[in-house]
Design a protein around this motif. Sequence first.
Motif, PDB file in Angstrom:
ATOM      1  N   LEU A 116       0.826  -1.247  -0.086  1.00 61.24           N
ATOM      2  CA  LEU A 116       0.018  -0.065  -0.141  1.00 61.24           C
ATOM      3  C   LEU A 116       0.806   1.284   0.075  1.00 61.24           C
ATOM      4  N   ASN A 117       1.880   1.397   0.702  1.00 56.84           N
ATOM      5  CA  ASN A 117       2.759   2.417   0.793  1.00 56.84           C
ATOM      6  C   ASN A 117       3.427   2.544  -0.580  1.00 56.84           C
ATOM      7  N   LEU A 118       3.821   1.699  -1.148  1.00 50.74           N
ATOM      8  CA  LEU A 118       4.576   1.662  -2.765  1.00 50.74           C
ATOM      9  C   LEU A 118       3.297   2.264  -3.865  1.00 50.74           C
ATOM     10  N   THR A 119       2.226   1.688  -3.648  1.00 50.51           N
ATOM     11  CA  THR A 119       1.208   2.000  -4.376  1.00 50.51           C
ATOM     12  C   THR A 119       0.859   3.718  -4.193  1.00 50.51           C
TER      13      THR A 119
ATOM     14  N   VAL B  50       5.168  -1.057 -10.366  1.00 50.46           N
ATOM     15  CA  VAL B  50       5.944  -0.389 -11.562  1.00 50.46           C
ATOM     16  C   VAL B  50       4.908   0.604 -11.908  1.00 50.46           C
ATOM     17  N   ASP B  51       5.251   2.018 -11.643  1.00 51.15           N
ATOM     18  CA  ASP B  51       4.242   3.104 -12.227  1.00 51.15           C
ATOM     19  C   ASP B  51       4.920   3.885 -13.394  1.00 51.15           C
ATOM     20  N   ASP B  52       4.285   4.851 -14.103  1.00 47.77           N
ATOM     21  CA  ASP B  52       4.680   5.525 -14.871  1.00 47.77           C
ATOM     22  C   ASP B  52       4.522   6.956 -14.398  1.00 47.77           C
ATOM     23  N   GLY B  53       4.978   7.406 -13.175  1.00 49.04           N
ATOM     24  CA  GLY B  53       4.778   8.593 -12.655  1.00 49.04           C
ATOM     25  C   GLY B  53       6.382   9.422 -12.897  1.00 49.04           C
TER      26      GLY B  53
ATOM     27  N   GLN C   1       0.862   9.468  -5.641  1.00 51.31           N
ATOM     28  CA  GLN C   1       1.538  11.042  -5.395  1.00 51.31           C
ATOM     29  C   GLN C   1       2.643  11.282  -6.283  1.00 51.31           C
ATOM     30  N   ALA C   2       3.117  10.345  -7.160  1.00 51.24           N
ATOM     31  CA  ALA C   2       4.193  10.821  -8.214  1.00 51.24           C
ATOM     32  C   ALA C   2       3.264  10.943  -9.613  1.00 51.24           C
ATOM     33  N   SER C   3       2.016  11.035  -9.529  1.00 56.38           N
ATOM     34  CA  SER C   3       1.304  11.396 -10.620  1.00 56.38           C
ATOM     35  C   SER C   3       1.085  10.067 -11.588  1.00 56.38           C
ATOM     36  N   ALA C   4       1.236   8.855 -11.048  1.00 57.88           N
ATOM     37  CA  ALA C   4       1.224   7.785 -12.022  1.00 57.88           C
ATOM     38  C   ALA C   4      -0.361   7.676 -12.703  1.00 57.88           C
ATOM     39  N   ARG C   5      -0.263   7.170 -13.966  1.00 60.76           N
ATOM     40  CA  ARG C   5      -1.537   7.041 -14.227  1.00 60.76           C
ATOM     41  C   ARG C   5      -1.785   5.350 -14.476  1.00 60.76           C
ATOM     42  N   THR C   6      -0.838   4.622 -14.521  1.00 63.65           N
ATOM     43  CA  THR C   6      -0.817   3.110 -14.513  1.00 63.65           C
ATOM     44  C   THR C   6      -0.128   2.455 -13.447  1.00 63.65           C
ATOM     45  N   ILE C   7      -0.364   1.630 -12.727  1.00 65.88           N
ATOM     46  CA  ILE C   7       0.584   0.778 -11.954  1.00 65.88           C
ATOM     47  C   ILE C   7       0.494  -0.657 -12.243  1.00 65.88           C
TER      48      ILE C   7
ATOM     49  N   GLY D   6       8.969   8.454 -15.956  1.00 64.23           N
ATOM     50  CA  GLY D   6       8.213   7.564 -16.626  1.00 64.23           C
ATOM     51  C   GLY D   6       8.325   6.187 -16.383  1.00 64.23           C
ATOM     52  N   GLU D   7       8.992   5.525 -15.601  1.00 59.41           N
ATOM     53  CA  GLU D   7       9.048   4.227 -15.126  1.00 59.41           C
ATOM     54  C   GLU D   7       9.836   4.160 -13.707  1.00 59.41           C
ATOM     55  N   THR D   8       9.145   3.889 -12.838  1.00 52.89           N
ATOM     56  CA  THR D   8       9.917   3.539 -11.517  1.00 52.89           C
ATOM     57  C   THR D   8       9.321   2.232 -10.899  1.00 52.89           C
ATOM     58  N   THR D   9      10.322   1.393 -10.498  1.00 56.04           N
ATOM     59  CA  THR D   9       9.857   0.053 -10.183  1.00 56.04           C
ATOM     60  C   THR D   9      10.576   0.005  -8.632  1.00 56.04           C
ATOM     61  N   PHE D  10       9.562  -0.312  -7.634  1.00 53.25           N
ATOM     62  CA  PHE D  10      10.052  -0.697  -6.305  1.00 53.25           C
ATOM     63  C   PHE D  10       9.818  -2.370  -5.994  1.00 53.25           C
ATOM     64  N   SER D  11      10.950  -3.260  -5.898  1.00 57.13           N
ATOM     65  CA  SER D  11      10.791  -4.468  -5.674  1.00 57.13           C
ATOM     66  C   SER D  11      10.818  -4.893  -4.321  1.00 57.13           C
ATOM     67  N   LEU D  12      10.005  -5.814  -3.964  1.00 57.28           N
ATOM     68  CA  LEU D  12       9.773  -6.266  -2.776  1.00 57.28           C
ATOM     69  C   LEU D  12      10.534  -7.880  -2.524  1.00 57.28           C
ATOM     70  N   TYR D  13      11.664  -7.902  -2.196  1.00 53.64           N
ATOM     71  CA  TYR D  13      11.934  -9.566  -2.140  1.00 53.64           C
ATOM     72  C   TYR D  13      11.800 -10.237  -0.685  1.00 53.64           C
TER      73      TYR D  13
END
Length: 335
Positions: free
Chosen positions: A231-234, A271-274, A239-245, A322-329
């Motif tokens: 939830l924190n990541l989404t 992954v977001d496009d913010g 907040q980074a103005s992403a249109r698609t996650i 345009g592309e940010t990826t947070f990865s939870l391992y």
Amino acid sequence: MPAPEDTELLTLLSTGLALLEPDGRVQWLNPALGEMLDVGPRTAVGQNLSALLRNPALLPHLARTLGEGRAFNLRGTAFHVGRGRELVADVTMQPVAEERILVEVHPLAPDLTPAATPLSATLRGLAHEVKNPLAGLRGAAQLLERRLGDDDLRQLASMVIAEADRLAALADGLLRHGGSARIAPVNVHELLERLEALVAAEPGAPATRHDYDPSLPDIQGDADRLLQVLLNLTRNATQASARTITLRTRVDHGVRLGERVVRAALRVDIVDDGSGVPAELRDTLFQPLVSGHPEGTGLGLALSREIALEHGGDLRYTSHPGETTFSLYLPMERA
């Protein structure tokens, strides 16, 4: 006594509450305080609260509250309650109508001491403060659920109740001394379905896409805490103005997590496009109190990484506009 229409909500609060006569005798108390004192609410009626707390020093403060007509606070006071237990608590006393005194008892976990680090104390204080509005929120949602005739609206009320319970459990985890994760099998795709429903319920929510590996087995983890990370990541993406996650799941092999290399790790990508992570924050993004948003607290990512590490995993990111990826391992086999 509290007004009848308020009693149902007051009994749901986790804060201990008591309504006292001018001489300190209990007129009413809620179940939370009864549990702290190890006494039934009905049994407590008519007894002096200072006797139940075994601290005669409380009486002068009660008298002063009525005499001066204002609230008083006792910080970090030790009381001795049922079965010889010691209760360390903050106590607030305030005058109410008809010369009655409303008392709030906020128990402190052992970590809430001056020796605790400032951040630790701040986080636990925050957890303590959010429990009351969460209980009120849950109670209001329960009343709505009972009265609503529309199935879709009842489903939304149920979602509010479930989220209030989840956040209350997270707050309890911060308040418990040495509180550990509640480990159980977790189906990550079911977790992501819950996440998607919560994201969709927020105003201006971005569109969500799936890219799942359907062969993934359950992992061992604390579902509520892991959901909080996602939830924190989404919300950061929103907040980074992403249109698609895009929600993506994969298995990586030979991954270094901390000081060990695991044979297989589950990877959940958000992954977001913010607009991406600002360059000036990239080296300190997971540190507490660092935020790229004017209204941000800077605690979300710090807590998220702490939860990942608690599970033997890690939280990493790559970012450009345009592309940010947070990865939870998360390790497939828990250490």
